[in-house]
Design a protein around this motif. Structure first.
Motif, PDB file in Angstrom:
ATOM      1  N   ALA A  12       0.798  -1.235   0.000  1.00 39.96           N
ATOM      2  CA  ALA A  12       0.000   0.000   0.000  1.00 39.96           C
ATOM      3  C   ALA A  12       0.829   1.284   0.000  1.00 39.96           C
ATOM      4  CB  ALA A  12      -0.976  -0.002   1.181  1.00 39.96           C
ATOM      5  N   PRO A  13       1.984   1.337   0.676  1.00 44.49           N
ATOM      6  CA  PRO A  13       2.731   2.601   0.661  1.00 44.49           C
ATOM      7  C   PRO A  13       3.393   2.908  -0.688  1.00 44.49           C
ATOM      8  CG  PRO A  13       3.699   1.064   2.254  1.00 44.49           C
ATOM      9  CD  PRO A  13       2.548   0.380   1.607  1.00 44.49           C
ATOM     10  N   LEU A  14       3.404   1.963  -1.597  1.00 40.83           N
ATOM     11  CA  LEU A  14       4.065   2.157  -2.886  1.00 40.83           C
ATOM     12  C   LEU A  14       3.083   2.747  -3.907  1.00 40.83           C
ATOM     13  CD1 LEU A  14       5.955  -1.261  -3.184  1.00 40.83           C
ATOM     14  CD2 LEU A  14       6.780   0.887  -2.189  1.00 40.83           C
ATOM     15  N   THR A  15       3.567   3.716  -4.663  1.00 40.14           N
ATOM     16  CA  THR A  15       2.750   4.252  -5.760  1.00 40.14           C
ATOM     17  C   THR A  15       2.719   3.226  -6.886  1.00 40.14           C
ATOM     18  OG1 THR A  15       4.627   5.250  -6.909  1.00 40.14           O
ATOM     19  CG2 THR A  15       3.515   6.618  -5.208  1.00 40.14           C
ATOM     20  N   SER A  16       1.844   3.427  -7.857  1.00 41.09           N
ATOM     21  CA  SER A  16       1.812   2.504  -8.993  1.00 41.09           C
ATOM     22  C   SER A  16       3.142   2.535  -9.745  1.00 41.09           C
ATOM     23  CB  SER A  16       0.629   2.788  -9.912  1.00 41.09           C
ATOM     24  OG  SER A  16       0.631   4.110 -10.341  1.00 41.09           O
ATOM     25  N   ARG A  17       3.781   3.705  -9.798  1.00 41.32           N
ATOM     26  CA  ARG A  17       5.103   3.779 -10.442  1.00 41.32           C
ATOM     27  C   ARG A  17       6.152   3.020  -9.632  1.00 41.32           C
ATOM     28  NH1 ARG A  17       7.923   7.724 -14.219  1.00 41.32           N
ATOM     29  NH2 ARG A  17      10.048   6.975 -14.042  1.00 41.32           N
ATOM     30  N   ASP A  18       6.100   3.154  -8.289  1.00 43.05           N
ATOM     31  CA  ASP A  18       7.009   2.391  -7.426  1.00 43.05           C
ATOM     32  C   ASP A  18       6.848   0.888  -7.692  1.00 43.05           C
ATOM     33  OD1 ASP A  18       7.908   4.690  -6.089  1.00 43.05           O
ATOM     34  OD2 ASP A  18       6.529   4.396  -4.383  1.00 43.05           O
ATOM     35  N   ARG A  19       5.589   0.445  -7.776  1.00 44.20           N
ATOM     36  CA  ARG A  19       5.311  -0.978  -8.000  1.00 44.20           C
ATOM     37  C   ARG A  19       5.857  -1.433  -9.347  1.00 44.20           C
ATOM     38  NH1 ARG A  19      -0.786  -2.031  -5.638  1.00 44.20           N
ATOM     39  NH2 ARG A  19      -0.505  -0.779  -3.776  1.00 44.20           N
ATOM     40  N   ALA A  20       5.649  -0.627 -10.376  1.00 45.26           N
ATOM     41  CA  ALA A  20       6.153  -0.980 -11.711  1.00 45.26           C
ATOM     42  C   ALA A  20       7.676  -1.037 -11.700  1.00 45.26           C
ATOM     43  CB  ALA A  20       5.644   0.020 -12.745  1.00 45.26           C
ATOM     44  N   ASP A  21       8.315  -0.065 -11.045  1.00 45.98           N
ATOM     45  CA  ASP A  21       9.781  -0.064 -10.955  1.00 45.98           C
ATOM     46  C   ASP A  21      10.282  -1.277 -10.177  1.00 45.98           C
ATOM     47  OD1 ASP A  21       9.904   2.330 -12.364  1.00 45.98           O
ATOM     48  OD2 ASP A  21      10.261   3.574 -10.574  1.00 45.98           O
ATOM     49  N   LEU A  22       9.627  -1.564  -9.064  1.00 44.88           N
ATOM     50  CA  LEU A  22      10.024  -2.706  -8.245  1.00 44.88           C
ATOM     51  C   LEU A  22       9.827  -4.013  -9.016  1.00 44.88           C
ATOM     52  CD1 LEU A  22      11.099  -3.612  -5.505  1.00 44.88           C
ATOM     53  CD2 LEU A  22       8.736  -3.621  -4.661  1.00 44.88           C
ATOM     54  N   ASP A  23       8.735  -4.125  -9.731  1.00 47.80           N
ATOM     55  CA  ASP A  23       8.489  -5.312 -10.545  1.00 47.80           C
ATOM     56  C   ASP A  23       9.591  -5.478 -11.594  1.00 47.80           C
ATOM     57  OD1 ASP A  23       6.687  -7.548 -11.437  1.00 47.80           O
ATOM     58  OD2 ASP A  23       6.721  -6.355 -13.278  1.00 47.80           O
ATOM     59  N   ARG A  24       9.918  -4.395 -12.254  1.00 44.10           N
ATOM     60  CA  ARG A  24      10.938  -4.442 -13.306  1.00 44.10           C
ATOM     61  C   ARG A  24      12.292  -4.861 -12.748  1.00 44.10           C
ATOM     62  NH1 ARG A  24      14.524  -0.933 -14.356  1.00 44.10           N
ATOM     63  NH2 ARG A  24      13.481   0.758 -13.244  1.00 44.10           N
ATOM     64  N   VAL A  25      12.724  -4.235 -11.672  1.00 47.19           N
ATOM     65  CA  VAL A  25      14.062  -4.543 -11.160  1.00 47.19           C
ATOM     66  C   VAL A  25      14.119  -5.902 -10.469  1.00 47.19           C
ATOM     67  CG1 VAL A  25      14.792  -2.136 -11.022  1.00 47.19           C
ATOM     68  CG2 VAL A  25      13.818  -3.222  -9.009  1.00 47.19           C
ATOM     69  N   THR A  26      13.050  -6.315  -9.817  1.00 48.46           N
ATOM     70  CA  THR A  26      13.085  -7.642  -9.189  1.00 48.46           C
ATOM     71  C   THR A  26      13.029  -8.743 -10.247  1.00 48.46           C
ATOM     72  OG1 THR A  26      10.706  -7.546  -8.706  1.00 48.46           O
ATOM     73  CG2 THR A  26      12.236  -6.953  -6.917  1.00 48.46           C
ATOM     74  N   ARG A  27      12.328  -8.525 -11.340  1.00 52.66           N
ATOM     75  CA  ARG A  27      12.352  -9.491 -12.448  1.00 52.66           C
ATOM     76  C   ARG A  27      13.780  -9.665 -12.965  1.00 52.66           C
ATOM     77  NH1 ARG A  27       7.732 -11.020 -15.156  1.00 52.66           N
ATOM     78  NH2 ARG A  27       5.820 -10.070 -14.354  1.00 52.66           N
ATOM     79  N   LYS A  28      14.457  -8.546 -13.142  1.00 55.09           N
ATOM     80  CA  LYS A  28      15.835  -8.584 -13.627  1.00 55.09           C
ATOM     81  C   LYS A  28      16.730  -9.325 -12.630  1.00 55.09           C
ATOM     82  CE  LYS A  28      17.569  -4.846 -15.618  1.00 55.09           C
ATOM     83  NZ  LYS A  28      18.204  -3.510 -15.794  1.00 55.09           N
ATOM     84  N   LEU A  29      16.559  -9.029 -11.339  1.00 59.86           N
ATOM     85  CA  LEU A  29      17.368  -9.665 -10.306  1.00 59.86           C
ATOM     86  C   LEU A  29      17.086 -11.171 -10.230  1.00 59.86           C
ATOM     87  CD1 LEU A  29      19.429  -9.289  -8.033  1.00 59.86           C
ATOM     88  CD2 LEU A  29      17.516  -8.747  -6.511  1.00 59.86           C
ATOM     89  N   VAL A  30      15.814 -11.543 -10.261  1.00 57.55           N
ATOM     90  CA  VAL A  30      15.460 -12.970 -10.200  1.00 57.55           C
ATOM     91  C   VAL A  30      16.033 -13.716 -11.407  1.00 57.55           C
ATOM     92  CG1 VAL A  30      13.514 -14.587 -10.353  1.00 57.55           C
ATOM     93  CG2 VAL A  30      13.419 -12.688  -8.724  1.00 57.55           C
ATOM     94  N   ALA A  31      15.909 -13.136 -12.584  1.00 47.68           N
ATOM     95  CA  ALA A  31      16.453 -13.771 -13.785  1.00 47.68           C
ATOM     96  C   ALA A  31      17.964 -13.969 -13.655  1.00 47.68           C
ATOM     97  CB  ALA A  31      16.119 -12.945 -15.032  1.00 47.68           C
ATOM     98  N   HIS A  32      18.649 -12.957 -13.154  1.00 45.30           N
ATOM     99  CA  HIS A  32      20.103 -13.048 -12.977  1.00 45.30           C
ATOM    100  C   HIS A  32      20.464 -14.136 -11.959  1.00 45.30           C
ATOM    101  CE1 HIS A  32      24.262 -11.983 -12.195  1.00 45.30           C
ATOM    102  NE2 HIS A  32      23.949 -11.819 -10.930  1.00 45.30           N
ATOM    103  N   LEU A  33      19.794 -14.118 -10.816  1.00 50.69           N
ATOM    104  CA  LEU A  33      20.107 -15.081  -9.760  1.00 50.69           C
ATOM    105  C   LEU A  33      19.743 -16.518 -10.169  1.00 50.69           C
ATOM    106  CD1 LEU A  33      18.978 -13.004  -6.662  1.00 50.69           C
ATOM    107  CD2 LEU A  33      21.336 -13.524  -7.361  1.00 50.69           C
ATOM    108  N   ALA A  34      18.697 -16.682 -10.950  1.00 44.40           N
ATOM    109  CA  ALA A  34      18.267 -18.009 -11.390  1.00 44.40           C
ATOM    110  C   ALA A  34      19.273 -18.641 -12.358  1.00 44.40           C
ATOM    111  CB  ALA A  34      16.890 -17.937 -12.031  1.00 44.40           C
ATOM    112  N   GLN A  35      20.079 -17.829 -12.996  1.00 42.16           N
ATOM    113  CA  GLN A  35      21.090 -18.339 -13.920  1.00 42.16           C
ATOM    114  C   GLN A  35      22.252 -19.006 -13.185  1.00 42.16           C
ATOM    115  OE1 GLN A  35      22.327 -15.113 -16.426  1.00 42.16           O
ATOM    116  NE2 GLN A  35      20.361 -15.043 -17.514  1.00 42.16           N
ATOM    117  N   GLY A  36      22.340 -18.740 -11.906  1.00 40.85           N
ATOM    118  CA  GLY A  36      23.399 -19.363 -11.119  1.00 40.85           C
ATOM    119  C   GLY A  36      24.530 -18.474 -10.971  1.00 40.85           C
TER     120      GLY A  36
END
Length: 165
Positions: free
Chosen positions: A141-165
């Motif tokens: 709730a404290p995150l704006t829709s832009r915060d959520r979109a940014d967080l989604d984008r960067v966590t997707r990138k981080l998860v993809a990187h970490l999943a590669q090993g």
């Protein structure tokens, strides 16, 4: 002292002892880890409200997501939830004892059984997922829709990187 202050204090201790290390990354990952732990605790709390643990709830949620007739093979469930069939058997036994699932003959193999949500199990899952989704919305709730979109984008990138090993 709140969690952010504790993380700041921990990072400052490292700064005092090892000024050569990347403390910004340390702080970022400590905050991500703490946020994940707090979200997990909320999820466990919702499961406990329904008298199950998170793992048992995951089985019921997977069956509900499968769509009508809310049925999967135990092997499919175990694979989807990344667990052994032995662990799955224990969960299924507990859920069956409570009347939330039944084992039914497989439509594809007469020698095996599938797992199906009962009407009571489905009612319970629908109630619990509504409560769970509301808790998730409150968590961000404290995150704006832009915060959520940014967080989604960067966590997707981080998860993809970490999943590669």
């Amino acid at each position: 002292m709140d969690d952010n202050d504790r993380i700041d204090a921990l990072v400052q201790q490292w700064a005092d002892q090892r000024p050569d290390i990347d403390r910004d990354t340390m702080a970022l990952l400590a905050r991500l880890t703490r946020a994940a732990a707090l979200v997990d605790a909320r999820t466990e709390s919702v499961a406990a409200d329904y008298g199950v643990n998170r793992g048992d709830g995951d089985v019921m949620f997977a069956l509900r997501r499968a769509g009508e007739p809310y049925r999967l093979s135990p092997t499919s469930l175990a694979r989807a939830l990344l667990m052994t069939t032995g662990t799955m058997t224990g969960r299924l036994d507990r859920l069956e004892k409570r009347g939330w699932i039944v084992r039914v003959p497989s439509a594809h193999d007469r020698r095996s059984l599938d797992v199906e949500l009962t009407a009571e199990g489905r009612r319970l899952v629908d109630e619990a997922v509504t409560k769970h989704a509301a808790g998730q919305a409150e968590a961000v709730a404290p995150l704006t829709s832009r915060d959520r979109a940014d967080l989604d984008r960067v966590t997707r990138k981080l998860v993809a990187h970490l999943a590669q090993g």
